[in-house]
Scaffold this active site. Structure first.
Site, PDB file in Angstrom:
ATOM      1  N   SER A 195       0.831  -1.203   0.000  1.00 51.42           N
ATOM      2  CA  SER A 195       0.000   0.000   0.000  1.00 51.42           C
ATOM      3  C   SER A 195       0.863   1.250   0.000  1.00 51.42           C
ATOM      4  O   SER A 195       1.908   1.302   0.645  1.00 51.42           O
ATOM      5  CB  SER A 195      -0.926   0.021   1.216  1.00 51.42           C
ATOM      6  OG  SER A 195      -1.702   1.201   1.218  1.00 51.42           O
ATOM      7  N   ASN A 223      -8.034  -1.857   2.242  1.00 55.02           N
ATOM      8  CA  ASN A 223      -8.703  -1.104   1.185  1.00 55.02           C
ATOM      9  C   ASN A 223     -10.159  -0.839   1.524  1.00 55.02           C
ATOM     10  O   ASN A 223     -10.705   0.217   1.181  1.00 55.02           O
ATOM     11  CB  ASN A 223      -8.591  -1.850  -0.139  1.00 55.02           C
ATOM     12  CG  ASN A 223      -7.209  -1.751  -0.750  1.00 55.02           C
ATOM     13  OD1 ASN A 223      -6.231  -1.444  -0.067  1.00 55.02           O
ATOM     14  ND2 ASN A 223      -7.101  -2.021  -2.033  1.00 55.02           N
ATOM     15  N   GLU A 245     -10.182   1.958   3.794  1.00 53.25           N
ATOM     16  CA  GLU A 245      -9.885   3.133   2.959  1.00 53.25           C
ATOM     17  C   GLU A 245     -11.165   3.658   2.302  1.00 53.25           C
ATOM     18  O   GLU A 245     -11.396   4.873   2.252  1.00 53.25           O
ATOM     19  CB  GLU A 245      -8.855   2.746   1.910  1.00 53.25           C
ATOM     20  CG  GLU A 245      -8.424   3.833   0.960  1.00 53.25           C
ATOM     21  CD  GLU A 245      -7.465   3.289  -0.084  1.00 53.25           C
ATOM     22  OE1 GLU A 245      -7.739   3.489  -1.294  1.00 53.25           O
ATOM     23  OE2 GLU A 245      -6.460   2.651   0.292  1.00 53.25           O
TER      24      GLU A 245
END
Length: 484
Positions: free
Chosen positions: A137, A195, A198
């Site tokens: 990431s 994610n 996120e």
């Protein structure tokens, strides 16, 4: 020595195949740290371009064929695959594996779906090879300057590969943002959840922006300043920082705020959907992540949104009396909602760890997310500390620090969500996060009625509060209760 060496055998310490932006930058990162890096790409022109542009950054061994690429690697060979997930990854593996020997290590550093990683790891293990599914990431900048790295696979492979990955990873207080996650698909699973968090983080920030815009009538530049101020406090994070930058940016073509000329249809590559689908399989409520994912889908629902122009909102006119108090309410609601999203994500990691036998250290995951990655934030230090206090913490929100921090924001949270509803401003992530908070803390939920209904129409049974056992009521008969 720097530059490129063609045709040398067994000299490269690590290799990268797939030299698009991420692979290119990762290869440069290895070279900058003193490793001799083998390079390969389906198009040799990209390999040549990397060497021509950045050959002065370290030692590269350029190969045109996969066979020459593998031959250039020292044993045990360590090969990083950086190609598109799915079929392209399988194609590279199929070409690569026949050229490898027992003990060699194949690293998939793309955004693979973790079931694919588990399948590949099992297949390569049967051939005496190590397969490492590693989340990476930080985007292209992180790949070059230090990402957060989440490798799974065998512990034996990490003993060989780990020191190299830790070397090139981001560092926070001197601690590498890389650690062994767990066997087979654990690394890619954790990256998937990263994610998903996120997605939630971005949606919450977008809702905060919209609340400030709708409630205050503030311009993008004014809201940029608010976010910049927030970034100096508990909300400090990469995403808050770039939000301030984006909102302050002026479109050169029109002179308007850049955010006002961007089409309001958010796209996605699929990791958010994977996160939600897996949570459903595990039975873990990740409402903030789910609503963030659905919000992107709704934004792209063009025919439905066009048809909805006739829908009546019956909303009030928002008149904020105290500007400073409203801004603080939104800030506190944002912080509380973010904590819920992270808490739910770590619950999902715990559930999958138990399901697949991964033994994932959640505190270590928070620690390696502190730098390099997209969700890096100040309060990840607090999450790390929470799991250091109690590695088996059942609910992050129940840690004393987060209990107090979130409680301090609950009145603001309620005001923001209720005012948004009254004034017709959609806040799916704020609202669902508050509903989760109230649901998880409730002494008794209406699920009792649902279970009774299930027993009525499907004889699905129920349990009682006053004694042990499983029961069924003869609803269509004399309504006697049977103990099963």
């Amino acid at each position: 020595m720097s530059g490129a060496a063609v045709g040398q055998v067994g000299v490269a310490e690590i290799g990268v195949t797939g030299l698009a932006v991420m692979g290119r930058n990762l290869a440069r990162n290895f070279a900058r740290h003193g490793y001799t890096v083998a390079l390969h790409n389906r198009s040799f022109a990209k390999t040549q371009s990397l060497v021509a542009d950045h050959g002065d950054e370290g030692t590269f061994v350029a190969s045109e064929t996969m066979a020459d690429f593998v031959a250039s690697l020292a044993r045990p060979r360590k090969v990083v695959i950086m190609v598109k997930a799915g079929g392209p990854t399988d194609a590279v593996i199929d070409e690569l594996v026949p050229l490898l020997d027992e003990g060699d290590i194949v690293i998939d550093a793309g955004n693979a779906h973790f079931p694919d990683t588990r399948r590949r790891e099992e297949a390569l293990r049967a051939r005496g090879l190590h397969f490492v599914g590693s989340g990476v990431s930080g985007g292209e900048e992180g790949a070059l300057n230090g990402p957060s790295i989440m490798p799974g696979g065998s512990r034996e492979s990490y003993a060989v590969l780990g020191p190299i990955l830790e070397d090139i990873s981001a560092k926070v207080d001197g601690v590498p943002c890389c650690t062994y996650v767990g066997s087979d698909g654990a690394g890619h699973f954790v990256k998937m959840v990263h994610n998903g968090i996120e997605y939630a983080d971005m949606q919450l920030i977008a809702e905060a922006y919209d609340l400030l815009k709708q409630g205050l009538g503030a311009s993008a530049a004014e809201i940029a300043q608010i976010f910049a101020e927030w970034n100096a406090g508990d909300l400090e994070s990469f995403l808050i920082e770039i939000t301030a930058d984006v909102l302050a940016h002026v479109d050169a073509a029109t002179g308007l705020a850049f955010v006002d000329v961007v089409l309001d249809q958010a796209e996605q590559k699929g990791t958010g959907r994977w996160t939600v689908q897996n949570a459903l399989d595990l039975g873990v409520p990740i409402t903030g992540i789910a609503e963030a994912t659905f919000a992107r889908a709704l934004s792209g629902s063009v025919p439905q949104r066009a048809a909805a122009v006739a829908l009546r909102g019956e909303a009030g006119e928002w008149d904020v009396a105290d500007r400073a108090a409203f801004i603080e309410d939104v800030r506190l609601a944002l912080y509380a909602s973010k904590v819920v999203a992270y808490s739910q994500g770590f619950d999902q990691i715990a559930a999958a760890s138990a399901e697949f036998g991964w033994d994932i250290d959640r505190g270590a995951m928070a620690r390696i997310w502190r730098g390099g990655c997209i969700i890096r934030a100040r309060f990840l230090n607090r999450i790390t500390e929470a799991y250091e206090r109690d590695a088996d913490l059942a609910l992050l929100l129940a840690d004393p620090y987060f209990t107090e921090a979130v409680a301090a924001g609950v009145p603001s949270w309620r005001r923001v969500v209720s005012q948004a509803a009254l004034n017709g401003v959609p806040t799916p992530a704020f609202s669902s996060s508050l509903a989760y908070y109230d649901g998880v803390r409730a002494a008794r939920l209406p699920a009792a009625l649902i279970q009774a209904q299930r027993d009525f129409f499907g004889a699905h049974t129920y349990r009682r509060t006053d004694r042990d056992g499983t029961f069924h009521t003869e609803w269509t008969g004399d309504r006697t209760e049977t103990t099963l």
